[in-house]
Design a protein around this motif. Sequence first.
Motif, PDB file in Angstrom:
ATOM      1  N   ASP A 136      15.414 -93.570  25.404  1.00  0.00           N
ATOM      2  CA  ASP A 136      16.040 -94.321  24.316  1.00  0.00           C
ATOM      3  C   ASP A 136      16.208 -95.790  24.679  1.00  0.00           C
ATOM      4  O   ASP A 136      16.037 -96.676  23.836  1.00  0.00           O
ATOM      5  N   MET A 137      16.545 -96.056  25.940  1.00  0.00           N
ATOM      6  CA  MET A 137      16.696 -97.444  26.363  1.00  0.00           C
ATOM      7  C   MET A 137      15.346 -98.164  26.350  1.00  0.00           C
ATOM      8  O   MET A 137      15.231 -99.297  25.904  1.00  0.00           O
ATOM      9  N   LEU A 138      14.302 -97.488  26.850  1.00  0.00           N
ATOM     10  CA  LEU A 138      12.984 -98.106  26.917  1.00  0.00           C
ATOM     11  C   LEU A 138      12.392 -98.356  25.538  1.00  0.00           C
ATOM     12  O   LEU A 138      11.541 -99.232  25.371  1.00  0.00           O
ATOM     13  N   GLU A 139      12.843 -97.591  24.567  1.00  0.00           N
ATOM     14  CA  GLU A 139      12.324 -97.727  23.216  1.00  0.00           C
ATOM     15  C   GLU A 139      12.681 -99.086  22.609  1.00  0.00           C
ATOM     16  O   GLU A 139      12.020 -99.550  21.679  1.00  0.00           O
ATOM     17  N   HIS A 140      13.715 -99.721  23.148  1.00  0.00           N
ATOM     18  CA  HIS A 140      14.193-100.985  22.590  1.00  0.00           C
ATOM     19  C   HIS A 140      13.823-102.189  23.460  1.00  0.00           C
ATOM     20  O   HIS A 140      14.326-103.285  23.259  1.00  0.00           O
ATOM     21  N   VAL A 141      12.930-101.958  24.448  1.00  0.00           N
ATOM     22  CA  VAL A 141      12.468-103.044  25.311  1.00  0.00           C
ATOM     23  C   VAL A 141      10.955-103.167  25.144  1.00  0.00           C
ATOM     24  O   VAL A 141      10.235-102.166  25.170  1.00  0.00           O
ATOM     25  N   THR A 142      10.473-104.392  24.969  1.00  0.00           N
ATOM     26  CA  THR A 142       9.043-104.609  24.731  1.00  0.00           C
ATOM     27  C   THR A 142       8.320-104.975  26.021  1.00  0.00           C
ATOM     28  O   THR A 142       8.939-105.315  27.042  1.00  0.00           O
ATOM     29  N   VAL A 143       6.987-104.956  25.946  1.00  0.00           N
ATOM     30  CA  VAL A 143       6.146-105.305  27.092  1.00  0.00           C
ATOM     31  C   VAL A 143       6.413-106.736  27.543  1.00  0.00           C
ATOM     32  O   VAL A 143       6.501-107.028  28.738  1.00  0.00           O
ATOM     33  N   SER A 144       6.578-107.644  26.587  1.00  0.00           N
ATOM     34  CA  SER A 144       6.810-109.048  26.943  1.00  0.00           C
ATOM     35  C   SER A 144       8.127-109.231  27.686  1.00  0.00           C
ATOM     36  O   SER A 144       8.266-110.183  28.466  1.00  0.00           O
ATOM     37  N   VAL A 199      -2.446-102.426  25.830  1.00  0.00           N
ATOM     38  CA  VAL A 199      -1.179-102.560  25.112  1.00  0.00           C
ATOM     39  C   VAL A 199      -1.021-103.995  24.647  1.00  0.00           C
ATOM     40  O   VAL A 199      -1.658-104.918  25.188  1.00  0.00           O
ATOM     41  N   ASN A 200      -0.157-104.181  23.670  1.00  0.00           N
ATOM     42  CA  ASN A 200       0.157-105.518  23.149  1.00  0.00           C
ATOM     43  C   ASN A 200       1.517-105.982  23.665  1.00  0.00           C
ATOM     44  O   ASN A 200       2.365-105.144  24.054  1.00  0.00           O
ATOM     45  N   PRO A 201       1.791-107.267  23.677  1.00  0.00           N
ATOM     46  CA  PRO A 201       3.108-107.759  24.146  1.00  0.00           C
ATOM     47  C   PRO A 201       4.280-107.188  23.360  1.00  0.00           C
ATOM     48  O   PRO A 201       5.384-107.070  23.895  1.00  0.00           O
ATOM     49  N   LYS A 212      -9.264-110.086  24.661  1.00  0.00           N
ATOM     50  CA  LYS A 212      -8.746-111.117  25.570  1.00  0.00           C
ATOM     51  C   LYS A 212      -7.568-110.577  26.375  1.00  0.00           C
ATOM     52  O   LYS A 212      -6.522-110.235  25.835  1.00  0.00           O
ATOM     53  N   VAL A 213      -7.722-110.490  27.697  1.00  0.00           N
ATOM     54  CA  VAL A 213      -6.666-109.998  28.590  1.00  0.00           C
ATOM     55  C   VAL A 213      -5.722-111.142  28.919  1.00  0.00           C
ATOM     56  O   VAL A 213      -6.162-112.213  29.376  1.00  0.00           O
ATOM     57  N   ILE A 214      -4.433-110.937  28.684  1.00  0.00           N
ATOM     58  CA  ILE A 214      -3.458-112.003  28.962  1.00  0.00           C
ATOM     59  C   ILE A 214      -2.552-111.666  30.148  1.00  0.00           C
ATOM     60  O   ILE A 214      -1.944-112.544  30.733  1.00  0.00           O
ATOM     61  N   LYS A 267       5.946-100.214  38.008  1.00  0.00           N
ATOM     62  CA  LYS A 267       7.027-100.920  38.697  1.00  0.00           C
ATOM     63  C   LYS A 267       7.820-101.794  37.736  1.00  0.00           C
ATOM     64  O   LYS A 267       9.045-101.896  37.829  1.00  0.00           O
ATOM     65  N   ASP A 268       7.108-102.449  36.810  1.00  0.00           N
ATOM     66  CA  ASP A 268       7.782-103.289  35.818  1.00  0.00           C
ATOM     67  C   ASP A 268       8.716-102.453  34.947  1.00  0.00           C
ATOM     68  O   ASP A 268       9.852-102.859  34.651  1.00  0.00           O
TER      69      ASP A 268
END
Length: 606
Positions: free
Chosen positions: A457-465, A542-544, A573-575, A581-582
Amino acid sequence: MEIRFGKYRQTLSTVRMKSIGRWIVLGITVGVVSGLGAMLFNYLLISGTRFFMMDLVAWMTPESYQSVHILGFPPARWLMIVIPALGGLISGFLVYRFAPEAEGHGTDAMIDSFHRKGGAVRPPVPVIKTIASAITIGSGGSAGKEGPIAQIGSGFASILAAFLKMDEPSRRLMLLAGAAGGIGAIFKAPLGAALFAVEVLYRKPEFEFEGIIPCIISSIVAFTVYSLHTGYGTIFTIPNLAPVTAPVELLLYGIFGILCAAVGYVYVRVFYGMRDLFTGWLRMNKIYRPAIGGLLLGVLAFFLPEVLGGGYDWIQSAIDGKMAMLMMLILVFAKIVATSLTIGSGGSGGVFAPSLFIGAMLGGAYGHLCGSIFDPLSLHPGAFVLVGMGGFFAGVAKVPIASLIMVAEMTGGYSLIVPLMIVSTISYLLLGDVSLYEKQVPARIDSPAHLGDFAVDMLEHVTVSDAVPPDRKVETIPEGCRFDALLQRMVDSTQSNFPVVDAAGRLTGILSISDVRRVMLDEELHNLVVAKDVATDHVFTVNPGDDLKTVLRMMTKAEIRELPIVDPRDPGKVISMISRKDIIRIYYDQIEKIKAGRNGQTTGLT
């Protein structure tokens, strides 16, 4: 494929049946132990009451002095001042010398053990709690049996779980099953006790639903074991009360719910105010505090002996209509003070019986008042007594469901379920976060016991960016890179996976150490193979803006540790790259924020 899934379902079914069978056996075992523990505690309580209230008094006031009066009172009445102090002294010595966790009302200790101690209870605690509570209540202390038997039953169940080397979640469920068994037995309320054990953990309307079945099994078995010895009758006997259906009567019960909330607020404030007074102002050895509380209780009991003990006999008198309205009103506030002195000073006992007493007297006084005002309605004061018992405790303990079921089981007053629901709900809602049990947490997500359960549930509200540093450098490998150069890049880099790009810098594949392992041993291929030959061309990206829950699921499915992050407007395009770990770092950061937020909250009443 169908055969394989069939075997998989069969395996799951077998595992489930084994788990169910295991908990049935454990529930029965805990129930038997809790029922026997309730029998032992009840025997010690009866013996303690007989010794302090009868044998000791008879010994200190021999027959030749029975007719003597001091200032108009018999010597036995004067002894009421010192006997609770004596019991408090003995109880204080036992508790603070051998098991400080047995201080106060044991239900709070059980709640604390569930949330913060992994369901663990030290072996001396149930033993000391049994003896100390029997002495406290037996010597006249204004306390009940719910707290002690909850801590006794949960303690023995926790010890059994430790002996069986059960994991932490299972030990917590055993703790609840033990508490439910003890309470269900001694109050002869198996269903109410099972619900109480899973509801009392939280201030909001939540249940520890995983524990319902073990608690029900344990409670039924403990109730049966205990009732085989004491009989199956209800604790209180009530007259034949007709169901309440008239709108005017329901309105009166609604007003009574508001009154219960108001008195409940006073009760909790006085209770913890007295506790803070003893711990802050009375600077002395903890062993002597229960004795001081007992002495002050004795002074109060000199004028109002009805406040001594659990007060079940006086509740029965109120049900039978044998108590005057003014006396019941006085006893409401006298019992609040008496209970606060006994338990607030560190005495060992529960708050359920005193709460029932306060609610009963409040209901009796209110019922008499309503009966005198609305004579044509033929209101029965005994009905208000019963509703007051359940409604009052529902508010101050935050157990609206368990409270009304327990009172119905203890009295057989099932016809009063509707007014019980009305009063319990109103009292519960109006009191908000005010509770007798300060170790309760608001909800499951606030419990340290469930901190890991809500990771997704916590991870659901955090984005890749949010998880990837903006300045991260990504090592990409051209499609035509020779194998020797490819190996050197992989050795020099900290990445685990490497995006493979074409001449235009667009993503065409991905490489990992496992992809190159099969080529490493054949040196003849080193000059022939390029990055494109060994790269995996089916790439998960994945996208940001993607949430970490989705990313983690994708990593698990693909069995990889890193994923490329691409521009959503240009998927080739890879950014950047994101790794497990992240995600783990973000997860622990979120947990630390939750912990910091909890540590910043006050543990007292709000």
